[in-house]
Design an enzyme around this catalytic site. Structure first.
Site, short mmCIF file in Angstrom:
data_model
loop_
_atom_site.label_atom_id
_atom_site.label_comp_id
_atom_site.label_asym_id
_atom_site.label_seq_id
_atom_site.Cartn_x
_atom_site.Cartn_y
_atom_site.Cartn_z
N LYS A 35 -3.89 -11.38 -14.18
CA LYS A 35 -2.88 -11.88 -13.26
C LYS A 35 -2.83 -13.41 -13.28
O LYS A 35 -1.78 -14.03 -13.35
CB LYS A 35 -3.20 -11.38 -11.84
CG LYS A 35 -2.10 -11.57 -10.83
CD LYS A 35 -2.51 -11.09 -9.44
CE LYS A 35 -2.06 -9.69 -9.13
NZ LYS A 35 -2.24 -9.30 -7.73
N THR A 84 -6.56 -5.80 2.86
CA THR A 84 -7.39 -5.16 3.91
C THR A 84 -6.93 -3.71 4.05
O THR A 84 -6.26 -3.35 5.02
CB THR A 84 -7.22 -5.89 5.27
OG1 THR A 84 -5.82 -6.06 5.53
CG2 THR A 84 -7.90 -7.23 5.28
N LEU A 229 16.61 -0.24 13.44
CA LEU A 229 17.33 0.87 14.08
C LEU A 229 17.97 1.78 13.05
O LEU A 229 18.74 2.67 13.41
CB LEU A 229 18.40 0.34 15.04
CG LEU A 229 17.90 -0.26 16.37
CD1 LEU A 229 19.07 -0.75 17.21
CD2 LEU A 229 17.08 0.76 17.15
N CYS A 239 2.01 -2.11 4.85
CA CYS A 239 1.54 -2.66 6.13
C CYS A 239 1.67 -1.72 7.32
O CYS A 239 0.67 -1.46 8.01
CB CYS A 239 2.28 -3.96 6.43
SG CYS A 239 1.81 -5.26 5.29
N ARG A 306 3.72 1.24 -2.71
CA ARG A 306 2.58 1.57 -1.85
C ARG A 306 3.06 2.29 -0.59
O ARG A 306 3.97 1.81 0.10
CB ARG A 306 1.81 0.29 -1.47
CG ARG A 306 1.10 -0.34 -2.65
CD ARG A 306 0.33 -1.58 -2.24
NE ARG A 306 1.19 -2.72 -1.95
CZ ARG A 306 0.74 -3.93 -1.60
NH1 ARG A 306 -0.56 -4.15 -1.48
NH2 ARG A 306 1.58 -4.91 -1.38
N1 LIG Z 1 2.45 -7.37 1.67
C1 LIG Z 1 2.98 -7.86 2.78
O1 LIG Z 1 4.19 -7.79 2.99
C2 LIG Z 1 2.11 -8.48 3.83
C3 LIG Z 1 2.72 -9.23 4.86
C4 LIG Z 1 1.92 -9.80 5.85
C5 LIG Z 1 0.53 -9.62 5.83
N2 LIG Z 1 -0.01 -8.88 4.84
C6 LIG Z 1 -1.49 -8.76 4.83
O2 LIG Z 1 -1.97 -9.73 3.88
C7 LIG Z 1 -3.10 -9.22 3.16
C8 LIG Z 1 -2.80 -9.23 1.66
O3 LIG Z 1 -1.74 -8.33 1.42
P1 LIG Z 1 -1.00 -8.31 0.00
O4 LIG Z 1 0.09 -7.30 0.11
O5 LIG Z 1 -0.67 -9.70 -0.42
O6 LIG Z 1 -2.17 -7.73 -0.93
P2 LIG Z 1 -2.17 -7.57 -2.51
O7 LIG Z 1 -2.96 -6.36 -2.77
O8 LIG Z 1 -0.78 -7.69 -3.04
O9 LIG Z 1 -2.97 -8.85 -3.01
C9 LIG Z 1 -4.33 -9.07 -2.80
C10 LIG Z 1 -4.85 -9.93 -3.96
O10 LIG Z 1 -6.17 -10.37 -3.65
C11 LIG Z 1 -6.94 -10.33 -4.84
N3 LIG Z 1 -8.36 -10.30 -4.48
C12 LIG Z 1 -9.08 -9.28 -3.95
N4 LIG Z 1 -10.34 -9.65 -3.70
C13 LIG Z 1 -10.44 -10.94 -4.09
C14 LIG Z 1 -11.48 -11.90 -4.10
N5 LIG Z 1 -12.70 -11.60 -3.65
N6 LIG Z 1 -11.23 -13.13 -4.58
C15 LIG Z 1 -9.99 -13.45 -5.05
N7 LIG Z 1 -8.97 -12.59 -5.07
C16 LIG Z 1 -9.18 -11.36 -4.60
C17 LIG Z 1 -6.46 -9.08 -5.55
O11 LIG Z 1 -6.79 -9.12 -6.93
C18 LIG Z 1 -4.95 -9.17 -5.28
O12 LIG Z 1 -4.28 -9.89 -6.29
C19 LIG Z 1 -3.39 -7.84 3.76
O13 LIG Z 1 -4.31 -7.99 4.80
C20 LIG Z 1 -2.03 -7.42 4.33
O14 LIG Z 1 -2.16 -6.53 5.40
C21 LIG Z 1 0.72 -8.31 3.84
O1 LIG Z 2 15.83 -0.16 10.20
C1 LIG Z 2 14.86 0.10 9.46
C2 LIG Z 2 13.94 -0.88 9.04
C3 LIG Z 2 12.86 -0.48 8.26
N1 LIG Z 2 12.70 0.82 7.91
C4 LIG Z 2 11.53 1.22 7.11
O2 LIG Z 2 10.35 0.68 7.68
C5 LIG Z 2 9.40 0.35 6.68
C6 LIG Z 2 8.95 -1.08 6.84
O3 LIG Z 2 10.02 -1.95 6.58
P1 LIG Z 2 9.85 -3.55 6.67
O4 LIG Z 2 9.36 -3.89 8.03
O5 LIG Z 2 11.08 -4.21 6.20
O6 LIG Z 2 8.71 -3.70 5.55
P2 LIG Z 2 7.52 -4.67 5.18
O7 LIG Z 2 7.94 -5.55 4.08
O8 LIG Z 2 6.35 -3.78 4.99
O9 LIG Z 2 7.29 -5.62 6.45
C7 LIG Z 2 6.53 -5.25 7.59
O10 LIG Z 2 5.14 -5.39 7.34
C8 LIG Z 2 4.74 -6.72 6.94
C9 LIG Z 2 3.28 -6.67 6.60
O11 LIG Z 2 2.47 -6.74 7.72
C10 LIG Z 2 5.06 -7.68 8.08
O12 LIG Z 2 4.65 -9.00 7.71
C11 LIG Z 2 6.55 -7.64 8.37
O13 LIG Z 2 6.86 -8.52 9.45
C12 LIG Z 2 6.92 -6.20 8.72
O14 LIG Z 2 8.35 -6.12 8.92
C13 LIG Z 2 10.09 0.64 5.35
O15 LIG Z 2 9.68 1.90 4.87
C14 LIG Z 2 11.57 0.66 5.69
O16 LIG Z 2 12.35 1.48 4.86
C15 LIG Z 2 13.60 1.78 8.31
O17 LIG Z 2 13.45 2.97 8.00
N2 LIG Z 2 14.66 1.40 9.09
#
Ligand SMILES: NC(=O)c1ccc[n+]([C@@H]2O[C@H](COP(=O)([O-])OP(=O)(O)OC[C@H]3O[C@@H](n4cnc5c(N)ncnc54)[C@H](O)[C@@H]3O)[C@@H](O)[C@H]2O)c1
Ligand SMILES: O=c1ccn([C@@H]2O[C@H](COP(=O)(O)OP(=O)(O)O[C@H]3O[C@H](CO)[C@@H](O)[C@H](O)[C@H]3O)[C@@H](O)[C@H]2O)c(=O)[nH]1
Length: 404
Positions: A35, A84, A229, A239, A306
């Protein structure tokens, strides 16, 4: 400032690229060597509008670089952005976060979603939860609706908030425990709203009411708000499912009966089954029935599979013997029990049923007469309400809106 970011996934890569764009000197570390190599070559695998451009900008200016590993030195702040996942009993598995925190030498800022109380166990660690949505990561990071920072002292919290530069977003400075809870409280509230609307949609199906009319009437009340909605086959993604389980586990440990959250989760488990039941009601036993799935990702605008409800529905269908083919604009590789095809027309070829599972806008613009020529039986189940009923009917399809 010199910013270190550990983890180059959705959150880490967005954080690194956006902070570099805001003028900071950023180094981003990930344990995944391939990566890191790809990122240093400017290749971004995530489907996130604007992210590749920001990575290219950062690499070009020298403000952004990627390294292999977890340990960073010579930085003013280290942002922890590792995964996480759900661990035992629904609690978040903190292995990766703890591993990184053990190695950070200077001030650490946790952006990963971590159980309430995690930062308080590590002196000096700041909590700065991330609220970005997949598919809108850059936009949400650069124009957030709020910035939440929890720290043991206000000066430290302010220093982290200031890294975001001039933003019109309200800034909430609080203690670390409250900041961590804001994250779970927000995601779980969205889940409650979504489960509520999904059950309302089920009720509408029974009462012959129009869920779109109902939600249109609801969303105009700004106490309810317009978002989350749209009913569907269930809420998924990396998440909401894990964060609802994690907060439920936290409540259980605290001896609190979080019945509303428990109900939201159980409603969500019921959704995919409801979609399959409705299809069986119409077409009979599913053994050998060829189903063309439209959409596999957990929502439109992302390539992320996921915890996708589409895959849960597909798993139940395939368990009942249905033959599954699929088209998704962002998925190329076959999945277990699903042959992925390069177009909706190919997915329609010989299908007994078409089933829309993701709300990709392009599904509203499909060539319905062409699809009608290809299918064996002109029947569409739409769990997302994206298929225009008029166009589908004109092409000779029977459209069943369900799971919604
Ligand atoms: N995906 C989202 O939309 C989103 C939004 C808000 C918060 N979060 C939170 O943020 C966190 C990360 O989510 P993500 O979706 O970006 O995860 P992800 O799985 O896409 O990325 C995690 C990355 O961390 C790397 N990693 C793991 N252990 C490591 C280490 N010891 N040192 C260096 N790199 C390491 C992995 O190789 C991977 O590339 C989670 O706690 C998630 O709940 C995710
Ligand atoms: O009107 C809606 C809106 C969403 N969804 C579904 O709900 C899920 C979550 O959607 P969305 O919230 O847009 O996805 P994420 O990108 O996972 O974002 C959520 O999860 C993230 C990780 O924590 C947070 O940072 C964001 O604020 C939070 O919106 C998906 O399956 C969507 O298809 C519906 O069915 N109807």
């Amino acid at each position: 400032m010199r910013i270190g970011v550990v983890g180059a996934g959705y959150v880490g890569l967005t954080t690194a690229a956006c902070f570099a764009h805001l003028g900071h000197q950023v180094v981003c570390a990930d344990v995944d060597e391939s990566k890191v190599e790809a990122l240093n070559a400017g290749e971004v695998a995530l489907h996130e509008p604007g992210l590749s451009d920001l990575v290219a900008e950062g690499l070009g200016s020298g403000g952004l670089r990627f390294v292999t590993g977890s340990r960073l030195s010579d930085v003013d702040f280290t942002f922890v952005c590792v995964q996480t996942p759900t661990g035992a009993d629904g609690e978040a598995d903190l292995t990766a976060v703890e591993e990184v925190l053990d190695q950070v030498s200077g001030p650490a800022v946790v952006k990963s979603t971590v159980p309430v109380g995690t930062a308080a166990k590590h002196p000096g660690v700041v909590s700065n939860p991330e609220f970005l949505r997949e598919g809108h990561a850059v936009e949400d990071f650069l124009r957030p609706q709020r910035i939440v920072v929890g720290a043991q002292d206000e000066r430290q919290a302010r220093a982290v908030a200031d890294l975001y530069g001039a933003t019109r977003a309200p800034v909430v400075l609080t203690d670390t425990t409250s900041a961590e809870l804001v994250k779970y409280a927000s995601n779980c509230f969205l889940a409650l709203k979504l489960s509520y609307v999904n059950t309302l949609a089920e009720l509408c199906e029974h009462l012959d009411a129009d869920i779109d009319g109902v939600t249109e009437g609801m969303r105009l009340d700004n106490r309810i708000g317009a978002s989350c909605l749209a009913p569907g086959p269930g809420w998924g993604g990396s998440c909401l499912p894990k964060d609802t389980l994690a907060l439920l586990a936290t409540a259980r440990t605290a001896g609190i009966d979080f019945a509303t959250l428990e109900a939201a989760i159980s409603t969500n488990h019921h959704q995919p089954r409801r979609v399959v039941d409705r299809i069986r009601e119409e077409v009979g036993p599913l053994d050998g029935v060829r189903i063309g799935l439209l959409g596999l990702t957990f929502k439109a605008g992302t390539s992320d599979l996921r915890d996708s409800p589409a895959l849960v529905v597909a798993g139940i269908l395939s368990g009942e013997g249905a033959v599954l083919v699929a088209y998704d604009p962002c998925v190329e590789q076959d999945r277990p029990g699903i042959t992925v095809l390069p177009s909706a027309v190919e997915a329609a070829e010989g299908a007994d049923v078409l089933l829309v599972l993701t709300e990709w806008p392009e599904f509203a613009e499909l060539d319905w007469p062409e699809l009608a020529k290809r299918v064996r039986n002109p029947l569409i189940f739409d769990t997302r309400g994206v298929v225009p009923p008029g166009k589908a009917a004109e092409a000779g399809f029977r459209l069943v809106r369900t799971g919604r």
